[in-house]
Scaffold this motif. Structure first.
Motif, mmCIF file in Angstrom:
data_model
loop_
_atom_site.group_PDB
_atom_site.id
_atom_site.type_symbol
_atom_site.label_atom_id
_atom_site.label_comp_id
_atom_site.label_asym_id
_atom_site.label_seq_id
_atom_site.Cartn_x
_atom_site.Cartn_y
_atom_site.Cartn_z
ATOM 1 N N GLY A 34 12.858 -0.319 -1.430
ATOM 2 C CA GLY A 34 14.005 0.379 -0.862
ATOM 3 C C GLY A 34 15.103 0.607 -1.879
ATOM 4 N N ILE A 35 15.400 -0.422 -2.682
ATOM 5 C CA ILE A 35 16.445 -0.294 -3.704
ATOM 6 C C ILE A 35 16.050 0.734 -4.754
ATOM 7 C CG2 ILE A 35 17.636 -1.505 -5.583
ATOM 8 C CD1 ILE A 35 18.728 -2.116 -2.834
ATOM 9 N N PHE A 36 14.763 0.771 -5.107
ATOM 10 C CA PHE A 36 14.291 1.800 -6.042
ATOM 11 C C PHE A 36 14.618 3.194 -5.515
ATOM 12 C CE2 PHE A 36 10.820 4.924 -6.487
ATOM 13 C CZ PHE A 36 11.050 5.299 -7.810
ATOM 14 N N ALA A 37 14.304 3.428 -4.244
ATOM 15 C CA ALA A 37 14.491 4.762 -3.672
ATOM 16 C C ALA A 37 15.964 5.125 -3.557
ATOM 17 C CB ALA A 37 13.821 4.830 -2.297
ATOM 18 N N THR A 38 16.793 4.185 -3.062
ATOM 19 C CA THR A 38 18.221 4.495 -2.917
ATOM 20 C C THR A 38 18.878 4.715 -4.277
ATOM 21 O OG1 THR A 38 18.879 2.154 -2.925
ATOM 22 C CG2 THR A 38 18.426 3.128 -0.793
ATOM 23 N N CYS A 39 18.521 3.860 -5.235
ATOM 24 C CA CYS A 39 19.128 3.979 -6.569
ATOM 25 C C CYS A 39 18.660 5.243 -7.283
ATOM 26 C CB CYS A 39 18.803 2.740 -7.412
ATOM 27 S SG CYS A 39 19.729 1.278 -6.925
ATOM 28 N N THR A 70 0.844 -1.201 0.000
ATOM 29 C CA THR A 70 0.000 0.000 0.000
ATOM 30 C C THR A 70 0.875 1.246 0.000
ATOM 31 O OG1 THR A 70 -0.067 0.125 2.421
ATOM 32 C CG2 THR A 70 -1.770 -1.217 1.330
ATOM 33 N N ARG A 71 0.284 2.353 -0.398
ATOM 34 C CA ARG A 71 1.027 3.621 -0.407
ATOM 35 C C ARG A 71 1.532 3.960 0.990
ATOM 36 N NH1 ARG A 71 -3.482 4.942 -3.642
ATOM 37 N NH2 ARG A 71 -2.975 5.410 -5.831
ATOM 38 N N GLU A 72 0.695 3.699 1.990
ATOM 39 C CA GLU A 72 1.027 4.085 3.362
ATOM 40 C C GLU A 72 2.283 3.379 3.874
ATOM 41 O OE1 GLU A 72 -2.919 5.169 2.328
ATOM 42 O OE2 GLU A 72 -2.010 3.163 2.340
ATOM 43 N N GLU A 73 2.448 2.094 3.545
ATOM 44 C CA GLU A 73 3.597 1.371 4.085
ATOM 45 C C GLU A 73 4.876 1.627 3.300
ATOM 46 O OE1 GLU A 73 3.292 -2.914 4.034
ATOM 47 O OE2 GLU A 73 2.039 -2.872 2.233
ATOM 48 N N VAL A 74 4.763 1.969 2.013
ATOM 49 C CA VAL A 74 5.991 2.173 1.231
ATOM 50 C C VAL A 74 6.499 3.606 1.317
ATOM 51 C CG1 VAL A 74 5.358 0.339 -0.373
ATOM 52 C CG2 VAL A 74 4.811 2.710 -0.955
ATOM 53 N N PHE A 75 5.627 4.543 1.669
ATOM 54 C CA PHE A 75 6.034 5.954 1.677
ATOM 55 C C PHE A 75 7.236 6.221 2.585
ATOM 56 C CE2 PHE A 75 5.732 10.326 3.315
ATOM 57 C CZ PHE A 75 5.887 11.022 2.124
ATOM 58 N N PRO A 76 7.213 5.789 3.870
ATOM 59 C CA PRO A 76 8.386 6.072 4.713
ATOM 60 C C PRO A 76 9.651 5.384 4.214
ATOM 61 C CG PRO A 76 6.839 4.615 5.850
ATOM 62 C CD PRO A 76 6.149 5.136 4.635
ATOM 63 N N ILE A 77 9.526 4.196 3.628
ATOM 64 C CA ILE A 77 10.693 3.485 3.103
ATOM 65 C C ILE A 77 11.294 4.267 1.941
ATOM 66 C CG2 ILE A 77 11.476 1.370 1.955
ATOM 67 C CD1 ILE A 77 9.256 -0.102 3.471
ATOM 68 N N ILE A 78 10.440 4.745 1.046
ATOM 69 C CA ILE A 78 10.912 5.514 -0.109
ATOM 70 C C ILE A 78 11.620 6.788 0.344
ATOM 71 C CG2 ILE A 78 10.152 6.902 -2.075
ATOM 72 C CD1 ILE A 78 8.040 4.777 -2.630
ATOM 73 N N VAL A 79 11.033 7.499 1.287
ATOM 74 C CA VAL A 79 11.625 8.759 1.755
ATOM 75 C C VAL A 79 12.979 8.513 2.410
ATOM 76 C CG1 VAL A 79 11.379 10.656 3.400
ATOM 77 C CG2 VAL A 79 9.414 9.935 2.039
ATOM 78 N N LEU A 80 13.037 7.552 3.325
ATOM 79 C CA LEU A 80 14.277 7.289 4.072
ATOM 80 C C LEU A 80 15.391 6.787 3.150
ATOM 81 C CD1 LEU A 80 12.636 5.575 7.172
ATOM 82 C CD2 LEU A 80 13.784 7.791 7.171
ATOM 83 N N CYS A 81 15.062 5.836 2.291
ATOM 84 C CA CYS A 81 16.076 5.271 1.400
ATOM 85 C C CYS A 81 16.510 6.281 0.329
ATOM 86 C CB CYS A 81 15.551 3.994 0.737
ATOM 87 S SG CYS A 81 15.418 2.593 1.874
#
Length: 242
Positions: free
Chosen positions: A173-178, A66-77
Motif C-alpha cells: 500500500g505504501i509503495f502505491a501511495t508513495c 500473489t498478483r491477484e491480492e495486491v492488484f486492488p490494493i495498488i490501484v486504490l492506494c
C-alpha cells in the motif's frame, strides 16, 4: 548532511516496516536540516516508493503474496496517493497535522477495544469499506504522510489478518501511495535529488532488515509495538502543532 539522511532513511524504514511511523524519524530530521517542507515530503515519497518496491519484490519471490491480492490494493492506494499529491499545495502543514492527530487518535482508541487486533487470516478480501479506507489513507499519505503506514496496519488488523501478512500488504500500500504522490512532486519540481538519493539508499537497506525482523515478531508483540509507535506519533505531532 547526506550521511545523516542515509542513517535516518535506514532506521526510519526499519521502524516503518514493523509498525509504520517511519516518518516520525525522517520528516522532522529533514526539516531540522533545513529542507523545505514540500521537498522533505517529496524526498520521503520517492525514497519510500523504491524501498517498498524492494520489499514487494523480495516477498513476491518468496510467494508470500500473489498478483491477484495486491492488484486492488495498488490501484486504490495509487489513486489516493495521486489525489493527495495533487492536493498537497492546498493545505497548510498545521491543517495536515491536525488531520493526522485525529486519525491516529481514533485508531489508537479502537485498538483497546479489540477492533484492530491481528488475527490469523492470510487472505485479504477488499470490501467497499476497506476500499474506501485504502483510498483515504492514500490521499492522506500523498498530502502529508507520517502515520500512513501505521494506519494501513490498523486497517489490515481490523480485517483480522496475520501480522506478517499485514506488514507485507502494508508495504504494498505504501509503495502505491508513495508512487502516486512522488509523480506529482517530481512533476512539480519539488525534489532535491542528491538528498533524496541518500535517503533512498538508507531506506532500501532499512526496509529489507525490517521485513526480516517482522517474520520473527509475534502478533501480541506487534500489537504493543503498534500502540507504542502510534502514541509516539501522536505526541510528536501535538508538540509540532503547539
Amino acid at each position: 548532511m547526506l550521511f545523516i539522511l542515509f542513517v535516518i532513511g535506514f532506521f526510519g524504514n526499519v521502524i516503518g516496516t514493523l509498525a509504520g511511523g517511519g516518518g516520525l524519524i525522517t520528516l522532522p530530521t529533514m526539516l531540522l536540516l533545513g529542507m523545505p517542507v514540500h521537498a522533505a515530503i517529496g524526498a520521503n515519497k520517492v525514497a519510500n516508493t523504491v524501498s517498498t518496491l524492494s520489499n514487494f519484490y523480495s516477498v513476491f519471490k518468496r510467494k508470500e503474496i500473489t498478483r491477484e491480492e495486491v492488484f486492488p490494493i495498488i490501484v486504490l492506494c495509487f489513486i489516493g496517493g495521486l489525489l493527495g499529491g495533487g492536493l498537497a499545495a492546498l493545505f497548510t502543514e498545521q491543517t495536515l497535522t491536525i488531520i493526522a492527530i485525529c486519525l491516529l487518535l481514533f485508531a489508537f482508541v479502537l485498538s483497546f477495544f479489540g477492533k484492530t487486533d491481528f488475527g490469523e487470516q492470510l487472505q485479504l478480501h477488499v470490501k467497499k469499506r476497506t476500499a474506501s479506507l485504502l483510498i483515504g489513507v492514500g490521499i492522506y499519505d500523498g498530502l502529508f504522510g507520517p502515520g500512513s503506514g501505521t494506519l494501513l496496519l490498523y486497517i489490515y488488523a481490523s480485517e483480522k489478518l496475520a501480522y506478517m501478512k499485514a506488514v507485507v500488504l502494508g508495504r504494498v500500500g505504501i509503495f502505491a501511495t508513495c508512487f502516486g504522490a512522488a509523480l506529482m512532486y517530481i512533476v512539480n519540481g519539488q525534489i532535491l535529488w542528491a538528498e533524496t538519493l541518500a535517503l533512498m539508499i538508507g531506506s532500501i537497506m532499512g526496509a529489507q532488515l525490517g521485513i526480516i525482523l517482522a517474520r520473527k515478531i509475534s502478533a501480541k508483540l506487534a500489537k504493543y509495538l503498534l500502540r507504542l509507535i502510534t502514541a509516539i506519533l501522536i505526541v510528536q505531532l501535538i508538540l509540532e502543532l503547539l
